[in-house]
Design a protein around this motif. Structure first.
Motif, mmCIF file in Angstrom:
data_model
loop_
_atom_site.group_PDB
_atom_site.id
_atom_site.type_symbol
_atom_site.label_atom_id
_atom_site.label_comp_id
_atom_site.label_asym_id
_atom_site.label_seq_id
_atom_site.Cartn_x
_atom_site.Cartn_y
_atom_site.Cartn_z
ATOM 1 N N SER A 83 -6.224 3.639 9.337
ATOM 2 C CA SER A 83 -6.334 2.293 8.755
ATOM 3 C C SER A 83 -6.717 2.359 7.285
ATOM 4 O O SER A 83 -6.244 1.553 6.474
ATOM 5 C CB SER A 83 -7.366 1.467 9.529
ATOM 6 O OG SER A 83 -6.914 1.212 10.846
ATOM 7 N N PHE A 128 -4.573 0.788 4.222
ATOM 8 C CA PHE A 128 -5.171 -0.231 3.370
ATOM 9 C C PHE A 128 -5.056 0.145 1.898
ATOM 10 O O PHE A 128 -4.652 -0.663 1.055
ATOM 11 C CB PHE A 128 -6.640 -0.422 3.759
ATOM 12 C CG PHE A 128 -7.367 -1.454 2.935
ATOM 13 C CD1 PHE A 128 -7.245 -2.798 3.233
ATOM 14 C CD2 PHE A 128 -8.162 -1.072 1.869
ATOM 15 C CE1 PHE A 128 -7.915 -3.755 2.475
ATOM 16 C CE2 PHE A 128 -8.824 -2.013 1.110
ATOM 17 C CZ PHE A 128 -8.704 -3.363 1.409
ATOM 18 N N PHE A 153 -1.372 0.257 0.659
ATOM 19 C CA PHE A 153 -0.772 -1.078 0.590
ATOM 20 C C PHE A 153 -0.914 -1.662 -0.811
ATOM 21 O O PHE A 153 0.023 -2.244 -1.361
ATOM 22 C CB PHE A 153 -1.439 -2.001 1.616
ATOM 23 C CG PHE A 153 -0.899 -3.402 1.612
ATOM 24 C CD1 PHE A 153 0.210 -3.737 2.370
ATOM 25 C CD2 PHE A 153 -1.495 -4.387 0.841
ATOM 26 C CE1 PHE A 153 0.716 -5.034 2.366
ATOM 27 C CE2 PHE A 153 -0.999 -5.687 0.814
ATOM 28 C CZ PHE A 153 0.105 -6.004 1.588
ATOM 29 N N GLN A 185 4.866 -0.893 2.238
ATOM 30 C CA GLN A 185 3.792 -1.829 2.585
ATOM 31 C C GLN A 185 3.890 -2.284 4.031
ATOM 32 O O GLN A 185 2.868 -2.431 4.722
ATOM 33 C CB GLN A 185 3.836 -3.030 1.643
ATOM 34 C CG GLN A 185 3.331 -2.723 0.240
ATOM 35 C CD GLN A 185 3.412 -3.914 -0.670
ATOM 36 O OE1 GLN A 185 4.457 -4.564 -0.776
ATOM 37 N NE2 GLN A 185 2.319 -4.222 -1.356
ATOM 38 N N CYS A 226 2.550 0.408 6.059
ATOM 39 C CA CYS A 226 1.090 0.484 5.907
ATOM 40 C C CYS A 226 0.387 -0.552 6.774
ATOM 41 O O CYS A 226 -0.668 -0.278 7.350
ATOM 42 C CB CYS A 226 0.706 0.308 4.443
ATOM 43 S SG CYS A 226 1.027 1.762 3.419
ATOM 44 N N VAL A 227 0.954 -1.740 6.865
ATOM 45 C CA VAL A 227 0.376 -2.768 7.739
ATOM 46 C C VAL A 227 0.417 -2.293 9.189
ATOM 47 O O VAL A 227 -0.548 -2.481 9.949
ATOM 48 C CB VAL A 227 1.124 -4.102 7.576
ATOM 49 C CG1 VAL A 227 0.686 -5.101 8.640
ATOM 50 C CG2 VAL A 227 0.872 -4.684 6.190
ATOM 51 N N ILE A 284 -2.406 0.111 9.689
ATOM 52 C CA ILE A 284 -3.696 -0.571 9.833
ATOM 53 C C ILE A 284 -3.857 -1.106 11.254
ATOM 54 O O ILE A 284 -4.908 -0.939 11.890
ATOM 55 C CB ILE A 284 -3.814 -1.711 8.803
ATOM 56 C CG1 ILE A 284 -3.835 -1.137 7.379
ATOM 57 C CG2 ILE A 284 -5.069 -2.538 9.050
ATOM 58 C CD1 ILE A 284 -3.741 -2.193 6.293
#
Length: 350
Positions: free
Chosen positions: A247, A251, A254, A292, A295-296, A299
């Motif tokens: 995560s 974060f 991102f 991105q 990346c979400v 997370i």
């Protein structure tokens, strides 16, 4: 007058120009070596029941999984040519047009997936608990990862958007040719912003870029590693450091993605606002690149893993394991007493 920084002329992707040995490959060796040293240190400081052969076997499984995952994911997600879908064996063919190029496309997110699968395979076959060995990886991988981004910088790839900041760098691959769809708009906008370009033959212009590789090297590598390593002995449950790494990386990256230029052929797959300016110049807050989006997902994966890991049997962390040698049999004193007892018994029999 040019205020930004020219890319070092002496820095080439090849260690020795003309020979097929590249800095990027050497950076992978440094990365794996750094992670190995840190992991080995944690094994020793915790008395973790893993010898040198088992540690080497673990890293072998993880490295193989990481390389396979990184290469396959890159070929299927980031590379636009569908030749890999039609001829998948070329994914691992290190030659292009008769020239050795190595494996230039490697995806971090694919590497994470492959590395986790390799780790899970080792844990299953050798009887280790996945949460324990993955936590130690979470506290060792980020520092090694700094070398990977340094390799990207040396290659002059994955650079950021055009910038007027004084630390902007003129990367050799950051040029824009007249064939670029936003060529004239970029010239007009950069002229208004006072950004000076270096002119090349045929109308090619080179603009200063954010050194986003160095941003990632520091924040995704050194900064994230320092946080995880400092709390490694304070984790509340097994699997926590894995969550913190997955995560935490998602974060940090991102936000760094806002400074990177997205892949031209991918652009912004998800956007809630009109994209007015060329992606090489601006990244709207509500327009999201492929990186991105991934990346979400990282997370969310970290959060789900934290929920599951904390509810698995025996979630309490073991910070220092008992000494294996002491628990594996009688102590030296007990062995000596046993020898004396046997001597006395033999003497009685005589």
């Amino acid at each position: 007058m040019i205020l930004q920084i020219p890319f070092p002329a002496w820095l080439h992707p090849e260690i020795i120009p003309g020979l097929p040995f590249r800095w990027y490959g050497l950076m992978y060796i440094f990365a794996f070596g750094t992670a190995y040293i840190i992991y080995r240190r944690m094994v020793r400081e915790r008395n973790f029941p893993m010898n040198e052969d088992q540690l080497s076997g673990l890293f072998f499984c993880v490295i193989i999984g990481l390389l396979l995952g990184a290469r396959i994911f890159s070929a299927l997600v980031y590379e636009p040519n569908d030749i890999f879908r039609r001829q998948p064996w070329l994914i691992f063919w290190p030659f292009r047009d008769g020239r050795f190029t190595g494996f230039q496309g490697m995806s971090y997110h694919g590497g994470v997936i492959g590395g986790l699968l390799g780790m899970a395979f080792f844990a299953k076959t050798k009887g280790y608990e996945f949460r324990e060995i993955s936590d130690m990886f979470g506290a060792s991988i980020p520092l090694g990862y700094t070398f990977g981004r340094l390799g990207n910088f040396i290659n002059g790839e994955l650079f950021g958007k055009i910038t007027s900041r004084p630390w902007g760098i003129y990367f050799p691959g950051g040029s824009i040719s007249p064939a670029h769809p936003d060529y004239h708009r970029i010239i007009d906008i950069t002229s208004e912003m006072g950004i000076e370009a270096i002119a090349g033959p045929g109308g090619i212009l080179n603009f200063p870029r954010h050194p986003s590789q160095l941003y990632e090297m520091f924040f995704e590598g050194i900064f994230l590693w320092a946080i995880i390593y400092l709390v490694r002995n304070k984790k509340p449950f097994k699997g926590f450091l894995t969550t913190l790494y997955i995560s935490g990386y998602g974060f940090v990256r991102f936000f760094i993605e806002y400074f990177r230029e997205p892949d031209i052929h991918l652009g912004y797959p998800l956007s809630f606002v009109p994209v007015v300016y060329p992606p090489a110049l601006s990244h709207p807050l509500l327009a999201f690149s492929t990186g991105q989006i991934l990346c979400v997902l990282m997370i969310l994966l970290g959060i789900v893993w934290a929920f599951l890991a904390a509810r698995m049997p025996n979630p309490e962390p073991v910070r220092i394991y008992p000494d294996i040698e002491e628990d594996s049999g009688p102590s030296p004193q007990e062995k000596a007493a046993e020898r004396n007892r046997r001597r006395k018994n033999r003497a009685k029999l005589k």
